[in-house]
Each structure stands twice: as C-alpha cells, then as structure tokens.
Write a protein that holds these residues in place. Sequence first.
Motif, short mmCIF file in Angstrom:
data_model
loop_
_atom_site.label_atom_id
_atom_site.label_comp_id
_atom_site.label_asym_id
_atom_site.label_seq_id
_atom_site.Cartn_x
_atom_site.Cartn_y
_atom_site.Cartn_z
N ALA A 29 127.45 -21.12 33.56
CA ALA A 29 126.45 -20.28 32.63
C ALA A 29 124.94 -20.34 33.16
CB ALA A 29 126.76 -19.99 31.53
N HIS A 30 124.54 -21.16 32.49
CA HIS A 30 122.70 -21.63 32.43
C HIS A 30 122.36 -20.84 33.41
CE1 HIS A 30 123.36 -25.26 32.60
NE2 HIS A 30 122.25 -25.60 33.14
N PHE A 84 127.69 -8.71 26.30
CA PHE A 84 129.26 -9.14 26.37
C PHE A 84 129.85 -8.03 25.91
CE2 PHE A 84 127.95 -12.98 26.41
CZ PHE A 84 128.80 -13.58 26.92
N ASN A 105 122.35 -17.56 34.19
CA ASN A 105 120.72 -17.15 33.40
C ASN A 105 119.79 -17.35 34.19
OD1 ASN A 105 119.00 -17.00 31.42
ND2 ASN A 105 120.85 -15.57 31.05
N LEU A 161 131.69 -17.39 36.86
CA LEU A 161 132.74 -17.79 36.07
C LEU A 161 134.21 -17.91 36.67
CD1 LEU A 161 132.61 -18.57 32.86
CD2 LEU A 161 134.14 -16.55 32.67
N ILE A 191 129.88 -13.27 38.09
CA ILE A 191 129.22 -13.91 37.29
C ILE A 191 129.21 -15.30 37.35
CG2 ILE A 191 128.61 -12.44 35.34
CD1 ILE A 191 130.67 -14.20 33.33
N ARG A 193 127.03 -17.68 22.97
CA ARG A 193 125.49 -17.03 24.01
C ARG A 193 123.80 -17.81 24.42
NH1 ARG A 193 124.45 -12.15 24.81
NH2 ARG A 193 122.89 -12.60 26.35
N ARG A 207 123.69 -11.41 31.11
CA ARG A 207 125.22 -10.64 30.77
C ARG A 207 125.34 -9.59 28.84
NH1 ARG A 207 131.20 -12.43 30.62
NH2 ARG A 207 131.73 -10.84 29.89
N LYS A 257 124.47 -20.27 26.40
CA LYS A 257 124.40 -20.79 27.43
C LYS A 257 124.39 -19.91 28.29
CE LYS A 257 128.22 -24.04 26.80
NZ LYS A 257 129.34 -24.70 26.85
N TYR A 258 124.70 -18.35 27.93
CA TYR A 258 124.44 -17.09 29.18
C TYR A 258 122.86 -17.04 28.69
CZ TYR A 258 129.09 -16.56 30.75
OH TYR A 258 130.86 -17.53 31.28
N THR A 259 122.29 -17.66 27.68
CA THR A 259 120.83 -16.91 27.26
C THR A 259 120.10 -17.92 28.55
OG1 THR A 259 121.71 -16.47 25.46
CG2 THR A 259 118.81 -16.37 25.71
N GLY A 260 120.77 -19.14 29.03
CA GLY A 260 120.42 -19.78 30.24
C GLY A 260 119.59 -20.87 29.70
N TYR A 261 120.09 -21.65 28.31
CA TYR A 261 120.59 -22.75 28.26
C TYR A 261 121.85 -23.94 28.53
CZ TYR A 261 116.64 -21.18 25.08
OH TYR A 261 115.77 -20.38 25.47
N ASN A 262 120.81 -25.04 28.49
CA ASN A 262 121.59 -26.26 28.64
C ASN A 262 121.94 -26.91 27.73
OD1 ASN A 262 123.27 -28.49 30.04
ND2 ASN A 262 122.40 -28.87 31.34
#
Lengths: 253, 373
Positions: free
Chosen positions: A74-75, A86, A78, A54, A52, B218, A84, B220-225
């Motif tokens: 990360a964004h 967790f 995605n 990281l 991913i 979450r 992902r 960030k990992y959902t695609g948001y800056n």
Amino acid sequence: MADSVLKITNVNKSFGGLKALNNINLTIEKNKVHAIIGPNGAGKSTLLNVCIGLLAPDTGKVLFDGKNIIGKQAHEINQMGLARVFQTPEIFTELTLLENVMIAALAKQEGAFKFKIFRNLAEEKAMMQESIDALSSIGMDNQMYDIAGSMSRGNKRRLELAMCLVQRAKLLLLDEPTAGMSRHDTNQTIKLLKKIKADGMTKIIIEHDMHVVFSVADTISVLARGEIIATGTPDEIKNNPIVQAAYLGGGNE
Amino acid sequence: MHIKQKRSDLLVMSLFTIIVLSMPVWLDPVGANYPDLLQKFVIFGIFAIGYNILFGLTGYLSFGHAIFLGVGSYAAVWSFKLLSMNAVPAVIFATLLAGVVAALVGYVSLRRSGIYFSILTLAFAQMFYNLAYSVLTPITNGETGLQLSLDDPRVIDRLVSSAGEGLPVPELFGISMSGYSGFYFCAVMLIMAFFLSLKIFNSPFGLKLKAIKSNQHRMKYTGYNTRPYLLSAFIISGMFAGLAGGLMAVTDPLAGAERMQWTASGEVVLMTILGGIGTLYGPLLGVGIIKYLENIFSAINEASLQSFFSFMPHWLNEMMVMLVSPFVGEGWQLTLGLMFMLIVIFLPGGITEGFQKIKTKLTTNQKIQQGDE
C-alpha cells in the motif's frame, strides 16, 4: 498512449466459481475524471482493489504511470502517486486537522520512512504552510486546530481530500465519496470535486449516486456482471440502450 | 513560532532540571529523602519515559520490557567485571546491548499488532527469564545473580592501578556511585532521557508515531512504511530500559534474573497508565506514586497509625486504626489496586487527565466570571 495514467489490460479475476471480472480493459486518461458505475455485485469493488494493487488479478496487467503495480504494498503505491479516499472516511481522529494534513505532506516530502527525531516540527515551515494552504483550498483553515474526530462525516471527507491534495497525487481513487452523506454534504462534496477538478488531478470515482456521477465525470464506464458494457461521455451513457437495460432502467429487472 | 517553540523547550528543560536536582529538598518533608529511594525514583523514571515512547505514542502494549532492564543490568555488571569500575562504559554497554536485544525481540513481535503483539512480548519475557536460570547461567550466574568478585580481570583499571583490597565499588572518575552521588549521576541521565523524549514528542517522527496509534491503516495508504517506525520506537524504548537497568547495577553492582520477571514489565505498564499514557510527565508521576507507596506507605504500621490518630478519643482511635490498617504496611498493594481501579474508571487518561480537567474547569469558571462583569 502517452497521456494515460492507469492502464488495465485483459484483467480476469475469479473467486471460486464466480467470475468477478471478465476480461477488463480500461484506460484512464490524464486530467480526466473517470467514473465507474454499475449495479451491486457488478465487480466495482473488485476492480477498485485491483487498481490499487490490493488484489492480484488471475491474469492481465495493471500499469500505473507505465509501471506495474500488482503485488506492491500500500505505501509503495501511494509513494508512486496513487492516493485513495475510502468509503468511510479514514482520518487520524485523535489529531488536529492541521496535523492530519501535515502527515500527508510529510509522506510526500520524506518518503516511506525517515528517522528524524531531532528536528522540531515547528521548524518545518514550508511544509506547514503547504498544509495550511491545502486546508484553505477546501475552506477549513479556520478550524485547523480542531480535533479531526469531532467533525461531521462530510467534513471528514473534505479533510481526506485535502490530505490527497497536499500530496499532489497523480491519480486519486474515490470509493463512493458521498456514501452515507446527507443531501447537503453530498452537494458540498460535488462542489469541492468540481473545484479541485480544475487543478488537473486525474480521478477515478466509483459511485452509486447518479447525480454525483453526471455532475463531475468526464468519462463514464459501466460495469455489469464483471464486464465493461459501455464507456463514453455522460450524454452517450445516458442515451445508450444497453446501459439503460442493464442499469439505469435495471430497477425492474 | 519557531523561536517561541525553542524558548518553551528551554523553559521546560530548565524547570525539569531544577525539579529533579532539588528532589532531596522537596521530598524531605514527606519522608522520601534517602538515597536508595531517590535513586529508584529517577531510574524507574527513565524506564517509564522510554516505555511511554512505545506504549504512549504508538499504542503498542509491550509486556516484555523488563527483558531490557535485565539485559542492561547484566551488561553493566559484566563491564564492571571485565573492563573497569567506571560507570560510563557500564552505562554505554547496557544501553547498546539492550538496543540490540530490543531489535531482535521487536523484529519478531512487531509482525503482529494488538493483543498478539502483547502476548509475543510476554512470551519473550518469560523465555529470557527462564533462560537466565538455565542455559544462560554461565553469563547470568543463575539464582545467585551476577556479582563482582576479587579475581575479576578489570582490564582497564589494572592498566592504571593494581587491585586494592576488598571489593571495589562503581565509581565515576573517582567519585563513588553509592548514596547521593549515585543519585545525582542517575538524575543527570534522567534529565538527558527526558530531553530526548521531549525532542521525539515534538518531532515529525513523534507525530507519525501518534498517527500510527490513531489509524495505522490510513498511515499505510498515506505512503508510510509503518514497520520501521514501530521498530525504531521499540528499540529506543528498549535502550531507555537498558539504561535504567545499567543504572540499577551502577548504584548496586548486582544483577539477578528476577529483574526480568513479568511483574517488572507489568509494573511499568501500571506506572504509565496511572500517570497518563502518551503524556510527557505522566509516566514520571506514576513512578513517583508507585515507588512512594511501595517504600514509604508500606513502612507504616499500627503503632504509627495509633500515634497519627492519637488526637481522637480512645474508642474512635481504635476503630480508625482497625479500618485503615489493612491498607497500609503490607497491604499497600491494596491501596495501589484501589487507586488504579478508580483512575482507570474515572480518569482513563491518568492523573494528568485529572489535572487537565481541573485546569479547564478553572479557566471556564474564570471566563464565566469575566463574562458576568
């Protein structure tokens, strides 16, 4: 190969003197459920974090959909289509189920940042319907106005899956999706994973529970001491003597 | 659903407008109907509404929002000095300049979250406060504060008319901005600010801010800056504070650095928590309570207590006065402190949470009664 989603080539990673990943080569094929198993300390988490973006590997390449993902945030990853899930379900506990899914849907629709303060959320009808559909596909549309934090762990996991479903991710990474769940919740999750397998989302599952792995995986890779010692179908893995020595029969090692 | 939503927005806005504009009427019985205090209610209302967009929605606790209040005031007074005594350009400049300063402060402070963010904003506030007294004295006029003077250029005003005798007062196309007309001008601004806040609360943007408060990881990992979202919220709340600061100067054309002291930043935190963090109306309730205590409660003295308890026998009267007097007059902050403690301990969601609890209790009681029948 045109039909691979994730391609990991010659990846090495050391932490001090410890070689966590040793020359890993792995290709994840499209529309397959690929499980990665291995005993504790085999390097599963390290491999996942490399997948991913990281963790940057010492050497080697990680290509997602033909594009390099090492060093990306990360964004960004995605937005490229890699979702992902967790180990402990990460959701927006103070918001309702519907709002949780809508946030995921909005990320797909609007991108990483959009300054939209004059539009009312209630006017985004298409997006809202999509979110409700995603919730009904996991059988939770009847409780969409409940607060997410009040649900059981198994239900939180299902909600997390719905958030990935609504984004129509190209690749879904599941890190021990049934960790810490009761037998009932585990079986529910297996059922759900099998159900969403049909819609052709590629998945990587990292899992301890062999029952889960053998029920849902198309391909299994076995990781031991930082190396992939075998890759094959569930039946091949079950009957592979090296795997049995290293892992399946490794309890008395 | 769409039409329903619009209708309820309209209802909320019309109710709010009526309540704000009729403040002189319904605040009269409690002794709060005088222009100075009314202006304070609405100006701090704008400040708190804006602060709530940052603190209430994203959960980022800023201890530096008085900076923007001060910047707004200075900008407005400079607009009076250089351009015109009209309130419109003053308010526009105050808001814009506060937005620019907020962008700078926010850009640096938002590199950290949690307690580190709070400390950074506090450091900025102290820095601006001290700069206003030292390096920036040509702009701020140091301890004296920035005031109007007879030989100010006022370029735009001079185009239209020659300078009159004596100091001019801020006006809105001929209407003086002191007293009740000043209050109504500020009230219109408050209504606009509330409308914007309502829009943000109901927008996808607002939902995302709430999600950042809930679980930024979450997000960030959902695609948001998340950084630009936080910075936008910070700038918006800074601009609201700038508008409030500008209005302070409009109603009283004087700007001093004490407006930027950390106590002023702390006050808005108290107001928001007291009323209810993250709710639309909560911060306004907090403003009302704190400003009422500060201005009305603090004026009560022993004599007025004696007359209040005059129906009692003499010895009881004396005792009551003795018991109550530490909490009124100069001791009003003691009352505020106690109230704040009680609310934080028993109603962490502020007074609005209290209302909510009463409401649910009433509705469940009703349901039980209906069930019995």
